[in-house]
Design a protein around this motif. Structure first.
Motif, PDB file in Angstrom:
ATOM      1  N   PHE A 104      -7.902  -5.513   4.274  1.00 42.07           N
ATOM      2  CA  PHE A 104      -6.716  -4.753   3.869  1.00 42.07           C
ATOM      3  C   PHE A 104      -5.701  -5.689   3.211  1.00 42.07           C
ATOM      4  N   ASP A 135      -7.580  -5.759  11.323  1.00 42.74           N
ATOM      5  CA  ASP A 135      -8.020  -6.269  10.017  1.00 42.74           C
ATOM      6  C   ASP A 135      -8.505  -7.709  10.168  1.00 42.74           C
ATOM      7  N   ALA A 150       0.838  -1.208   0.000  1.00 37.07           N
ATOM      8  CA  ALA A 150       0.000   0.000   0.000  1.00 37.07           C
ATOM      9  C   ALA A 150       0.867   1.251   0.000  1.00 37.07           C
ATOM     10  N   ARG A 175      -6.844  -6.709  -0.269  1.00 39.95           N
ATOM     11  CA  ARG A 175      -6.716  -5.640  -1.257  1.00 39.95           C
ATOM     12  C   ARG A 175      -5.288  -5.531  -1.783  1.00 39.95           C
ATOM     13  N   TRP A 176      -4.315  -5.651  -0.888  1.00 41.24           N
ATOM     14  CA  TRP A 176      -2.930  -5.415  -1.281  1.00 41.24           C
ATOM     15  C   TRP A 176      -2.151  -6.685  -1.570  1.00 41.24           C
TER      16      TRP A 176
END
Length: 194
Positions: free
Chosen positions: A90, A85, A10, A93-94
């Motif tokens: 998160f 999380d 990120a 997503r990454w």
């Protein structure tokens, strides 16, 4: 460690992370990997779009446990992931390679049971790297080392000198300045203001 890797992904993409993630990255680099704080500081400085040296380097030193006056902060990325999380959003997503894993295993893909590995076709070490070491054991070792170093007479003396120099002096308070002449929102209109 997925939360660390997701945080770095990120950061490389956006140039920004919140304070907790920044602190966790520094903690992992210094306590988890045993890196001298300056190398991660320089690397992160190059990535942060809001880099400001006066804040960045003092925070790096504090998070690395070098100030001697603050509580030692060792952020466990596995515990942070569970608290911050828990569904692994998160991380998903990454780190898209972990998105296919059930929630319970996104933060610890190396612990995925063999039956689920086979069903998902997921192989730790191939589809996601294995941890370089046991972070929790390494963090305990660093905490112990720093605690012992802070207990030496020299460290205590240096800390006392620093605190004395930087804190307000007790019992030597300056008298309050006289009130400045100003209009008050609560004064009567016909009152004269000095």
């Amino acid at each position: 460690v997925p939360l660390v890797d997701a945080g770095m992904a990120a950061l490389r993409e956006t140039g920004w992370l919140n304070f907790r993630m920044r602190a966790m990255l520094v903690s992992f680099a210094t306590f988890g990997l045993g890196l001298p704080w300056r190398e991660p500081a320089l690397h992160l400085a190059r990535l942060f779009v809001d880099y400001e040296p006066g804040i960045h380097y003092s925070q790096m030193q504090m998070q690395a446990g070098l100030t001697g006056t603050n509580a030692l902060r060792v952020y466990n990325p596995l515990k942070q992931a569970e608290e911050r999380d828990p569904q692994g959003r998160f991380v998903m997503r990454w780190l898209p390679a972990l998105a296919r894993l059930p929630e319970a295993w996104r933060q610890r893909p190396w612990a995925l049971p063999a039956a689920e590995r086979a069903e998902l076709g997921f192989v730790p070490g191939r589809d996601y790297p294995l941890p370089v070491h046991d972070f929790e054991a390494e963090a305990r070792r660093w905490k112990r080392t720093i605690h012992e170093a802070r207990q030496t007479p020299e460290a205590r003396r240096d800390s006392d000198v620093l605190l004395e120099r930087l804190s307000s002096r007790r019992g030597t308070r300056r008298p309050a300045p006289p009130p400045s002449p100003q209009l008050s929102l609560f004064s009567e209109p016909d009152q004269e203001t000095p």
